[in-house]
Design a protein around this motif. Structure first.
Motif, PDB file in Angstrom:
ATOM      1  N   THR A 377       0.808  -1.215   0.000  1.00  0.00           N
ATOM      2  CA  THR A 377       0.000   0.000   0.000  1.00  0.00           C
ATOM      3  C   THR A 377       0.843   1.267   0.000  1.00  0.00           C
ATOM      4  O   THR A 377       0.316   2.369   0.176  1.00  0.00           O
ATOM      5  CB  THR A 377      -0.932   0.019   1.227  1.00  0.00           C
ATOM      6  OG1 THR A 377      -0.145  -0.116   2.409  1.00  0.00           O
ATOM      7  CG2 THR A 377      -1.945  -1.106   1.139  1.00  0.00           C
ATOM      8  N   GLN A 378       2.142   1.123  -0.202  1.00  0.00           N
ATOM      9  CA  GLN A 378       3.009   2.297  -0.352  1.00  0.00           C
ATOM     10  C   GLN A 378       2.548   3.103  -1.571  1.00  0.00           C
ATOM     11  O   GLN A 378       2.338   2.558  -2.646  1.00  0.00           O
ATOM     12  CB  GLN A 378       4.450   1.851  -0.551  1.00  0.00           C
ATOM     13  CG  GLN A 378       5.411   2.963  -0.949  1.00  0.00           C
ATOM     14  CD  GLN A 378       5.644   3.951   0.184  1.00  0.00           C
ATOM     15  OE1 GLN A 378       5.925   3.530   1.303  1.00  0.00           O
ATOM     16  NE2 GLN A 378       5.519   5.225  -0.075  1.00  0.00           N
ATOM     17  N   VAL A 379       2.383   4.397  -1.391  1.00  0.00           N
ATOM     18  CA  VAL A 379       1.937   5.272  -2.472  1.00  0.00           C
ATOM     19  C   VAL A 379       3.138   5.881  -3.185  1.00  0.00           C
ATOM     20  O   VAL A 379       4.089   6.340  -2.555  1.00  0.00           O
ATOM     21  CB  VAL A 379       1.017   6.386  -1.942  1.00  0.00           C
ATOM     22  CG1 VAL A 379       0.698   7.387  -3.048  1.00  0.00           C
ATOM     23  CG2 VAL A 379      -0.262   5.790  -1.381  1.00  0.00           C
ATOM     24  N   TYR A 380       3.080   5.858  -4.504  1.00  0.00           N
ATOM     25  CA  TYR A 380       4.101   6.466  -5.347  1.00  0.00           C
ATOM     26  C   TYR A 380       3.451   7.427  -6.332  1.00  0.00           C
ATOM     27  O   TYR A 380       2.325   7.190  -6.789  1.00  0.00           O
ATOM     28  CB  TYR A 380       4.859   5.409  -6.153  1.00  0.00           C
ATOM     29  CG  TYR A 380       6.018   4.770  -5.444  1.00  0.00           C
ATOM     30  CD1 TYR A 380       7.299   5.324  -5.505  1.00  0.00           C
ATOM     31  CD2 TYR A 380       5.841   3.595  -4.720  1.00  0.00           C
ATOM     32  CE1 TYR A 380       8.370   4.724  -4.869  1.00  0.00           C
ATOM     33  CE2 TYR A 380       6.905   2.989  -4.080  1.00  0.00           C
ATOM     34  CZ  TYR A 380       8.174   3.563  -4.164  1.00  0.00           C
ATOM     35  OH  TYR A 380       9.230   2.974  -3.526  1.00  0.00           O
ATOM     36  N   PRO A 381       4.145   8.496  -6.682  1.00  0.00           N
ATOM     37  CA  PRO A 381       3.673   9.325  -7.788  1.00  0.00           C
ATOM     38  C   PRO A 381       3.610   8.481  -9.066  1.00  0.00           C
ATOM     39  O   PRO A 381       4.463   7.627  -9.293  1.00  0.00           O
ATOM     40  CB  PRO A 381       4.739  10.417  -7.911  1.00  0.00           C
ATOM     41  CG  PRO A 381       5.411  10.445  -6.572  1.00  0.00           C
ATOM     42  CD  PRO A 381       5.373   9.037  -6.072  1.00  0.00           C
ATOM     43  N   ALA A 382       2.592   8.723  -9.887  1.00  0.00           N
ATOM     44  CA  ALA A 382       2.416   7.930 -11.103  1.00  0.00           C
ATOM     45  C   ALA A 382       2.179   8.825 -12.313  1.00  0.00           C
ATOM     46  O   ALA A 382       1.154   8.712 -12.991  1.00  0.00           O
ATOM     47  CB  ALA A 382       1.265   6.950 -10.922  1.00  0.00           C
ATOM     48  N   PRO A 383       3.118   9.730 -12.608  1.00  0.00           N
ATOM     49  CA  PRO A 383       2.931  10.602 -13.778  1.00  0.00           C
ATOM     50  C   PRO A 383       3.058   9.815 -15.079  1.00  0.00           C
ATOM     51  O   PRO A 383       3.544   8.685 -15.097  1.00  0.00           O
ATOM     52  CB  PRO A 383       4.069  11.609 -13.633  1.00  0.00           C
ATOM     53  CG  PRO A 383       5.148  10.838 -12.940  1.00  0.00           C
ATOM     54  CD  PRO A 383       4.420   9.956 -11.955  1.00  0.00           C
ATOM     55  N   GLY A 384       2.634  10.419 -16.168  1.00  0.00           N
ATOM     56  CA  GLY A 384       2.737   9.765 -17.461  1.00  0.00           C
ATOM     57  C   GLY A 384       4.173   9.582 -17.888  1.00  0.00           C
ATOM     58  O   GLY A 384       4.527   8.579 -18.516  1.00  0.00           O
ATOM     59  N   ASN A 385       5.022  10.548 -17.562  1.00  0.00           N
ATOM     60  CA  ASN A 385       6.450  10.474 -17.876  1.00  0.00           C
ATOM     61  C   ASN A 385       7.234  10.983 -16.679  1.00  0.00           C
ATOM     62  O   ASN A 385       6.758  11.834 -15.922  1.00  0.00           O
ATOM     63  CB  ASN A 385       6.792  11.316 -19.112  1.00  0.00           C
ATOM     64  CG  ASN A 385       6.133  10.778 -20.363  1.00  0.00           C
ATOM     65  OD1 ASN A 385       6.615   9.830 -20.969  1.00  0.00           O
ATOM     66  ND2 ASN A 385       5.000  11.387 -20.752  1.00  0.00           N
ATOM     67  N   ILE A 386       8.428  10.454 -16.515  1.00  0.00           N
ATOM     68  CA  ILE A 386       9.221  10.832 -15.360  1.00  0.00           C
ATOM     69  C   ILE A 386      10.699  10.789 -15.727  1.00  0.00           C
ATOM     70  O   ILE A 386      11.125   9.984 -16.562  1.00  0.00           O
ATOM     71  CB  ILE A 386       8.932   9.872 -14.174  1.00  0.00           C
ATOM     72  CG1 ILE A 386       9.504  10.414 -12.871  1.00  0.00           C
ATOM     73  CG2 ILE A 386       9.472   8.489 -14.452  1.00  0.00           C
ATOM     74  CD1 ILE A 386       9.067   9.603 -11.650  1.00  0.00           C
ATOM     75  N   THR A 387      11.454  11.705 -15.125  1.00  0.00           N
ATOM     76  CA  THR A 387      12.902  11.708 -15.309  1.00  0.00           C
ATOM     77  C   THR A 387      13.546  11.493 -13.946  1.00  0.00           C
ATOM     78  O   THR A 387      13.335  12.270 -13.016  1.00  0.00           O
ATOM     79  CB  THR A 387      13.390  13.036 -15.908  1.00  0.00           C
ATOM     80  OG1 THR A 387      12.790  13.215 -17.191  1.00  0.00           O
ATOM     81  CG2 THR A 387      14.900  13.031 -16.070  1.00  0.00           C
ATOM     82  N   LEU A 388      14.307  10.422 -13.829  1.00  0.00           N
ATOM     83  CA  LEU A 388      14.923  10.056 -12.566  1.00  0.00           C
ATOM     84  C   LEU A 388      16.438  10.119 -12.690  1.00  0.00           C
ATOM     85  O   LEU A 388      16.985  10.040 -13.795  1.00  0.00           O
ATOM     86  CB  LEU A 388      14.501   8.634 -12.160  1.00  0.00           C
ATOM     87  CG  LEU A 388      13.003   8.421 -11.971  1.00  0.00           C
ATOM     88  CD1 LEU A 388      12.689   6.945 -11.841  1.00  0.00           C
ATOM     89  CD2 LEU A 388      12.499   9.182 -10.749  1.00  0.00           C
ATOM     90  N   TYR A 393      24.131   4.627 -12.236  1.00  0.00           N
ATOM     91  CA  TYR A 393      23.686   4.011 -13.480  1.00  0.00           C
ATOM     92  C   TYR A 393      23.547   5.019 -14.620  1.00  0.00           C
ATOM     93  O   TYR A 393      23.185   4.649 -15.731  1.00  0.00           O
ATOM     94  CB  TYR A 393      22.353   3.294 -13.260  1.00  0.00           C
ATOM     95  CG  TYR A 393      22.463   2.161 -12.277  1.00  0.00           C
ATOM     96  CD1 TYR A 393      22.962   0.925 -12.679  1.00  0.00           C
ATOM     97  CD2 TYR A 393      22.090   2.326 -10.945  1.00  0.00           C
ATOM     98  CE1 TYR A 393      23.077  -0.128 -11.772  1.00  0.00           C
ATOM     99  CE2 TYR A 393      22.204   1.273 -10.037  1.00  0.00           C
ATOM    100  CZ  TYR A 393      22.696   0.055 -10.462  1.00  0.00           C
ATOM    101  OH  TYR A 393      22.816  -0.979  -9.562  1.00  0.00           O
ATOM    102  N   GLY A 394      23.825   6.285 -14.364  1.00  0.00           N
ATOM    103  CA  GLY A 394      23.733   7.283 -15.421  1.00  0.00           C
ATOM    104  C   GLY A 394      23.223   8.597 -14.874  1.00  0.00           C
ATOM    105  O   GLY A 394      22.657   8.660 -13.775  1.00  0.00           O
ATOM    106  N   PRO A 395      23.397   9.674 -15.635  1.00  0.00           N
ATOM    107  CA  PRO A 395      22.988  10.991 -15.151  1.00  0.00           C
ATOM    108  C   PRO A 395      21.483  11.142 -15.008  1.00  0.00           C
ATOM    109  O   PRO A 395      21.001  11.779 -14.085  1.00  0.00           O
ATOM    110  CB  PRO A 395      23.541  11.940 -16.218  1.00  0.00           C
ATOM    111  CG  PRO A 395      23.664  11.094 -17.449  1.00  0.00           C
ATOM    112  CD  PRO A 395      24.030   9.733 -16.970  1.00  0.00           C
TER     113      PRO A 395
END
Length: 746
Positions: A377-388, A393-395
């Motif tokens: 039940t952990q809530v996460y943001p769920a946008p259509g696109n995301i930049t992490l 592992y990379g910039p």
């Protein structure tokens, strides 16, 4: 040019070896006549005790006199195997040094140094053990043979006993097997092909490796020309006329399954130290191999694939079904009829072939997350696109959802049901890519995996056998069991010489396994895999997978008694499975889920499922805080439907078409308070969403207005009963409220 000193050294070495052989000839004595032994065929049985295949042994050998073997075939064999056959006395040191030189230059074993006489001694009289003592004994006995028999007798015996591949021992059997004629009738082109196979029958198999076989045939022809056996004109004619080979008449059902059984024996040192010893045992040992194949399920697999893909000619499907608690493999569909005319008919896409898993890989990350203490039940943001920013592992890492749609904020439960990439991208970074990928390995994935963040989206190549085995760990309450094709093996006297070992080990706790299964059940009942619903039971769970650009599609699902993995794709290379190549856009929720449903509704008649155990309450020990800006989580719609510049006002989201539960999530994540709220679908579970202060409020009870088993919070058609029954494109919306039910993007 070698120096005089080097030439002198070589002569001294040769003299020393010759003296050793002469001395050995006096000390080694065995009957030079071949010992008559009865080789027996091996039988392979299905799980019900029916014979499904008979592997030929000595019965495929028909000895003939040398005058019944075409002279051109005799010459072809001498040219490629022992060009100085008529000049040496059983051992050819010059050929040994020449072979070593050619093999080093070519980077592979192009030719051997053993003479025809030595090969005969090794194959018939003393065996193939690789030791210095055996090699000296072989050479000594070859020297004895040359003193006691004519060259013609030695060549005749050799050509009647050498293995040409595909069960054919001897020239007469090989001519019949590959060309349907007697050995005396073979042409120059055919003789060159047969002679070329002797060195490595599997490597130069014209059925499995036609390019290698043809290259070897051309080499034989050139050697024959060099040795004056044929003219330039004969070479040109034969080289330009590759012979047609006929497939063996012995066809059997479940060909890919039988091949998997053969590989199991040929690759296991338990059945012999060398591959030749294992081959002899398999084809001449009179074994009775009892497999776990259920022919009823095998036929159901073939029929289900044929029915679902009847209108498609550019894609195929592979399927593996096994018992989760025992690992017994019950059915394997490798992509084509094993003895069919297709170029890749014999290639096994089910157990050998590997393709990207897509979102079917997500349950491994989910299992790892729960094991690490992150709750469902952990809530996460769920946008259509995301930049992490995945650090080492990379910039930066840009991830988008299927179709580009956003969902505001979701629990891991709903993110799994909807297969939301942007949530799972965040999750694998919180869990750690290595931990997530190690979990996949522990659960049963044997293919090589790279532990990078993109693994969660299924960028690693896996086989259907891998996926069936790994999902079987969930079906077995967290206990992993290796797949088993063979149950037991008996020798020709009925004595059991092999029994499949027990390999069960717990790799996932019961609490975690049952909670993951509980979530995956919702994927079938109201998520991306509604096409996988069964008539026989609703106690099933699974996950869809669609690789990038629709290049591979999967559905892997299970009951308590059977787990089945289905892959759909192009046999030649990953290509986008969209019209006009295919009749429809292929996702995991389309053909793979349909094939799975057709198969399981039949197969579960013979493997009755039980009820999934109740999932215990999961107590999260780790809470995840999000630092994602609210404008990325809830982008307001611009005039052209695209996200407008930042500036989120949760109250205005209603005007942009966001549903009530998304607006509530916006208030929780982007507001100034932290609220402990009831998660839809689990009225007893709570989760804390980060903020500056804390208040407590009871959330609304979950509702299902239309009674279709899909809660209003994730039901795209909450006013239409049972919409998923007509959901053709797998997007969760039935035809009653989806005017474009053939396109999952609309």
């Amino acid at each position: 040019m070698s120096s005089p000193r080097r030439s002198r050294s070589r002569r001294l070495l040769s003299s020393a070896i010759l003296l050793a052989l002469l001395g050995g000839a006096c000390s080694y004595t065995v009957p030079l006549e071949p010992v008559s032994s009865v080789a027996r065929s091996t039988f392979i049985y299905d799980a019900q005790g029916n014979i499904i295949a008979r592997l030929h042994a000595e019965e495929d050998r028909e000895p003939v006199t040398l005058d019944k073997i075409a002279p051109v075939l005799q010459e072809a064999v001498i040219a490629i195997e022992d060009e100085r056959f008529y000049a040496h006395n059983g051992v050819d040191l010059r050929a040994t040094f020449r072979a070593l030189s050619r093999n080093l230059e070519g980077g592979e074993v192009i030719e051997g140094g053993s003479t025809i006489t030595q090969q005969y001694v090794k194959n018939v009289l003393i065996g193939r053990e690789r030791t210095v003592g055996r090699k000296i004994k072989e050479a000594s006995l070859a020297y004895q043979m040359e003193r006691n028999f004519t060259k013609e007798t030695i060549l005749e015996r050799y050509l009647n006993t050498i293995y040409f591949g595909n069960g054919a021992y001897g020239a007469e059997s090989a001519a019949a097997r590959f060309f349907g004629k007697h050995a005396t009738e073979v042409t120059l082109a055919q003789a060159a092909l047969l002679a070329g196979m002797i060195r490595a029958p599997e490597r130069y198999d014209p059925f499995e490796n036609p390019e290698r076989a043809e290259a070897r045939r051309q080499l034989v022809l050139r050697r024959m020309l060099d040795q004056g056996m044929i003219t330039e004109a004969e070479l040109e004619q034969a080289a330009a006329s590759p012979p047609e080979v006929q497939r063996p008449d012995e066809e059997y059902a479940a060909g890919h399954y039988v091949e998997a059984v053969k590989r199991f024996i040929l690759e296991s040192e338990e059945f012999g130290e060398t591959r030749q010893e294992r081959r002899d045992l398999l084809f001449k040992g009179g074994l009775h191999i009892h497999t776990n194949l259920d022919m009823r399920m095998q036929e159901a697999a073939q029929n289900s694939v044929a029915q679902a893909l009847e209108s498609e000619d550019q894609i195929i499907s592979a399927l593996v079904a096994l018992e989760p608690t025992t690992g017994k493999v019950r059915a394997v569909w490798g992509g084509y009829e094993f003895f069919g005319p297709e170029k890749k008919a014999k290639f096994d896409f089910a157990t050998v072939g590997r393709r990207q898993a897509g979102s079917a890989f997500k349950p491994f990350t989910l299992t790892a997350a729960l094991t690490e203490g992150i709750g469902p039940t952990q809530v996460y943001p769920a946008p259509g696109n995301i930049t992490l920013k995945p650090d080492k592992y990379g910039p930066e890492w840009k991830v988008g959802n299927y179709g580009g749609g956003g969902y505001g904020a979701l629990t891991l439960i709903d993110a799994t049901v909807r297969s939301v990439n942007t949530v799972y991208a965040q999750l694998i970074l919180d869990v750690g890519p290595k931990i997530a990928v190690d979990m996949a390995r522990d659960m049963g994935i044997k293919s090589e995996l790279k532990d990078n963040p993109a693994a969660v989206l299924g960028t690693n190549d896996v086989s259907p056998l891998d996926m069936a085995s790994a999902y079987g760990t969930l079906a077995a309450d967290g206990v992993q069991t290796d797949p088993k094709f063979v149950d037991r093996i008996e020798d020709s006297d009925g004595k059991t010489v092999y029994s499949a070992p027990e390999t069960r080990r717990r790799v996932v706790s019961k609490v975690v396994a049952r909670n993951v299964t509980k979530i995956l059940r919702r994927v079938v009942s109201g998520g991306t895999a509604t096409a996988a619903r069964l008539e026989i039971t609703d106690n099933v769970a699974g996950k869809t997978g669609t690789a990038q650009a629709w290049r591979n599609a999967w559905f892997v699902g299970y009951s308590t008694s059977l787990v089945t993995a289905v892959w759909v794709g192009n046999p030649d290379k990953p290509v986008s499975m969209r019209p006009p190549l295919t009749k429809r856009t292929v996702t995991g929720g389309s053909y793979p889920a349909t094939i799975w449903s057709l198969f399981m509704d039949q197969a579960l008649q013979w493997a009755p499922p039980g009820e999934f155990p109740e999932a215990p309450e999961f107590k999260a020990t780790k809470k995840i805080k999000t630092s994602l800006p609210c404008d990325q989580i809830f982008p307001p719609a611009g005039p052209d439907g695209q996200p407008a510049p930042p500036g989120v006002d949760p109250e205005s989201l209603a005007d942009d078409g966001y549903s009530d539960h998304v607006i509530a999530a916006a208030e929780q994540i982007c507001g100034t308070t932290t609220t402990t709220t009831t998660i839809p679908g689990d009225p007893n579970a709570t989760t804390t969403i980060p903020g500056e202060t804390t208040t407590t409020a009871a959330g609304p009870a979950p509702t299902d207005t239309d009674g279709d088993g899909l809660l209003d919070t994730i039901d795209n058609c909450p006013g239409v009963s049972n919409p998923a029954q007509t959901n053709l494109d797998g997007d969760g919306r039935g035809a009653d409220c989806d005017a474009n039910d053939s396109d999952p993007n609309v």
